[in-house]
Design a protein around this motif. Structure first.
Motif, mmCIF file in Angstrom:
data_model
loop_
_atom_site.group_PDB
_atom_site.id
_atom_site.type_symbol
_atom_site.label_atom_id
_atom_site.label_comp_id
_atom_site.label_asym_id
_atom_site.label_seq_id
_atom_site.Cartn_x
_atom_site.Cartn_y
_atom_site.Cartn_z
ATOM 1 N N ALA A 126 -5.337 3.392 6.946
ATOM 2 C CA ALA A 126 -5.558 2.157 7.823
ATOM 3 C C ALA A 126 -4.093 1.716 8.356
ATOM 4 C CB ALA A 126 -6.479 0.935 7.588
ATOM 5 N N TRP B 201 -5.080 -3.089 7.343
ATOM 6 C CA TRP B 201 -5.025 -3.194 5.878
ATOM 7 C C TRP B 201 -4.610 -4.607 5.278
ATOM 8 C CZ3 TRP B 201 -0.511 -4.134 3.599
ATOM 9 C CH2 TRP B 201 0.533 -3.726 3.853
ATOM 10 N N GLU B 202 -3.383 -5.156 6.249
ATOM 11 C CA GLU B 202 -2.818 -6.441 5.729
ATOM 12 C C GLU B 202 -3.882 -7.477 5.420
ATOM 13 O OE1 GLU B 202 0.706 -9.507 6.722
ATOM 14 O OE2 GLU B 202 0.926 -7.467 7.450
ATOM 15 N N VAL C 243 0.743 -1.259 -0.104
ATOM 16 C CA VAL C 243 -0.137 -0.002 0.139
ATOM 17 C C VAL C 243 0.861 1.180 0.070
ATOM 18 C CG1 VAL C 243 -1.656 -1.339 1.317
ATOM 19 C CG2 VAL C 243 -0.064 0.254 2.308
ATOM 20 N N SER D 236 -4.062 4.842 -2.508
ATOM 21 C CA SER D 236 -5.292 5.507 -1.830
ATOM 22 C C SER D 236 -5.057 7.068 -2.178
ATOM 23 C CB SER D 236 -5.305 5.314 -0.401
ATOM 24 O OG SER D 236 -5.451 3.809 -0.176
ATOM 25 N N ARG E 249 -7.057 -7.349 5.149
ATOM 26 C CA ARG E 249 -7.986 -7.132 4.250
ATOM 27 C C ARG E 249 -7.514 -7.334 3.036
ATOM 28 N NH1 ARG E 249 -8.357 -1.499 4.660
ATOM 29 N NH2 ARG E 249 -6.898 -1.220 2.782
ATOM 30 N N GLN F 157 -1.444 -0.869 9.438
ATOM 31 C CA GLN F 157 -1.128 -2.445 8.858
ATOM 32 C C GLN F 157 -1.889 -3.375 9.240
ATOM 33 O OE1 GLN F 157 3.111 -3.227 8.130
ATOM 34 N NE2 GLN F 157 2.772 -5.334 7.552
ATOM 35 N N SER G 175 -11.882 4.189 -0.521
ATOM 36 C CA SER G 175 -12.640 3.740 0.729
ATOM 37 C C SER G 175 -14.239 3.915 0.675
ATOM 38 C CB SER G 175 -12.177 4.750 2.146
ATOM 39 O OG SER G 175 -12.459 6.089 1.733
ATOM 40 N N GLU H 25 -2.579 5.241 2.326
ATOM 41 C CA GLU H 25 -3.451 4.333 3.263
ATOM 42 C C GLU H 25 -3.762 4.652 4.507
ATOM 43 O OE1 GLU H 25 -5.737 1.686 4.461
ATOM 44 O OE2 GLU H 25 -5.275 1.304 2.237
ATOM 45 N N GLU I 269 -7.423 2.423 -4.778
ATOM 46 C CA GLU I 269 -7.889 1.729 -3.556
ATOM 47 C C GLU I 269 -8.657 2.796 -2.885
ATOM 48 O OE1 GLU I 269 -8.771 -1.304 -0.732
ATOM 49 O OE2 GLU I 269 -8.346 -1.125 -2.612
#
Length: 359
Positions: free
Chosen positions: A142, A147-148, A136, A211, A150, A144, A239, A140, A237
């Motif tokens: 979020a 996001w990881e 990412v 993002s 996800r 880690q 949201s 990003e 990416e």
């Protein structure tokens, strides 16, 4: 009772049609173009029997060695067919009866295009594994630990779809982040920046999720890569505005390009040119490929599984001819789309101009 009858017919038919050797490694792509589920029996050259079901619009690639026998209930009477490797066949309804018809490609009437010969009974090569680096960018929102998992879950779901169609699996071997330049808003330039900034090693492909963009109006790049087996894939990416299923579909679409798939006119195919069209939000929608792209991806996957693979341009002449046939068929259906034409050009001697990204 129905399956017992079909099994008996298929077994007898195969014994009369197929010589034990030499065998050839390949695939038969079956698709269901009816409105009902189709049940059928497969008997391979080594005598292995398997039962299958296809839901409407579903696709099933059957790995074979040279030829395979198929038996199914045609309505009035059972039917059987002997199918050759690297062909596409569709179940269709004709006046209430089930039929199996072959979808002909431009390469099907050529000679010398069969897969490389193998010995009868040779075990097919295992599933091919592609190593992935998952990243990412610094935008990003979020942490880690959010996001990881996800993105790992999304790649796992994409890998299951890919493996079903071409026996290629995706495995994450490294995760990380990169710093993207917020001043670069053009997607093609951002992809180039990603390529220059991130090395894919120890993986074979780096998949980045950026993002930094707001959702623009009109058509926009949701993702992109430069073509088959390219080292980088970039995904936007966001949201909001895009559903979980749509995000998965974008990833599968770009992985399809990576594995040799091109744009297709079928609205149920993940390779239709425009995603984010809300089609995948339907409750009964299933992400999958069209039969021609399934054949193309399987052929490329078989090259990778052969142990002698050196790159997209250096594949065996027989596979190259079959891929060109598949791409030609899709190009004729969508003459204004350049994706298939570009993949054909990639199979020919190298060109000086740099490849543009597929999206």
């Amino acid at each position: 009772m129905k399956f017992r009858l079909l099994l008996a017919i298929a077994t007898v038919s195969l014994a009369g049609w197929v010589c034990p050797s030499p065998a050839r490694a390949g695939v038969v792509v079956l698709c269901n173009r009816t409105e009902e589920k189709v049940d059928f029996v497969v008997v391979r050259i080594d005598g292995k029997v398997s039962r299958h079901s296809l839901e409407p619009e579903d696709i099933s690639p059957i790995e074979v060695a040279d030829k395979v026998a198929i038996a199914f209930d045609a309505g009035r009477a059972p039917r059987r067919a002997l199918l050759t490797a690297n062909s596409i066949h569709c179940f269709v309804s004709n006046l209430g009866n089930l039929e199996l018809v072959r979808l002909l490609l431009p390469s099907d009437d050529s000679t010398g295009l069969q897969p490389a010969a193998t010995q009868g009974g040779t075990k097919l090569a295992p599933v091919c594994s592609i190593r992935v680096k998952l990243l990412v960018d610094d935008d990003e929102p979020a942490v880690q630990k959010l996001w990881e998992p996800r993105l790992r879950a999304r790649l796992t779901a994409a890998s299951e779809i890919i493996e079903k169609h071409c026996r290629v699996r995706l495995n994450v071997v490294r995760v990380g982040t990169w710093e993207s330049n917020d001043k670069v808003i053009d997607f093609v330039k951002t992809l180039r920046e990603f390529e220059l900034t991130v090395a894919p090693a120890p993986a074979q492909v780096a998949i980045g999720f950026t993002s930094q963009y707001e959702v623009p109006k009109g058509r926009a790049h949701l993702g992109g890569t430069r073509g088959p087996l390219h080292s980088h894939i970039l995904i936007r990416e966001w949201s909001q505005h895009i559903s979980k299923t749509e995000r998965l579909e974008v990833l599968v679409h770009e992985l399809g390009h990576f594995l040799g798939a091109v744009h297709c006119g079928e609205q149920t195919s993940v390779m239709r040119p425009i995603l984010g069209d809300r089609v995948s939000r339907a409750a009964d929608f299933r992400i999958g490929f069209d039969p021609v792209n399934t054949l193309a991806m399987y052929l490329l996957g078989e090259e990778m599984r052969s142990g002698q693979f050196r790159g997209f341009r250096q594949i065996r002449p027989a596979t190259k001819a079959q891929l060109i046939g598949a791409y030609t068929a899709l190009s004729e259906i969508m003459p204004d789309d350049t994706t298939a034409k570009r993949y054909i050009s990639l199979l020919k001697p190298p060109q000086e101009n740099k490849a543009a990204p597929e999206r």
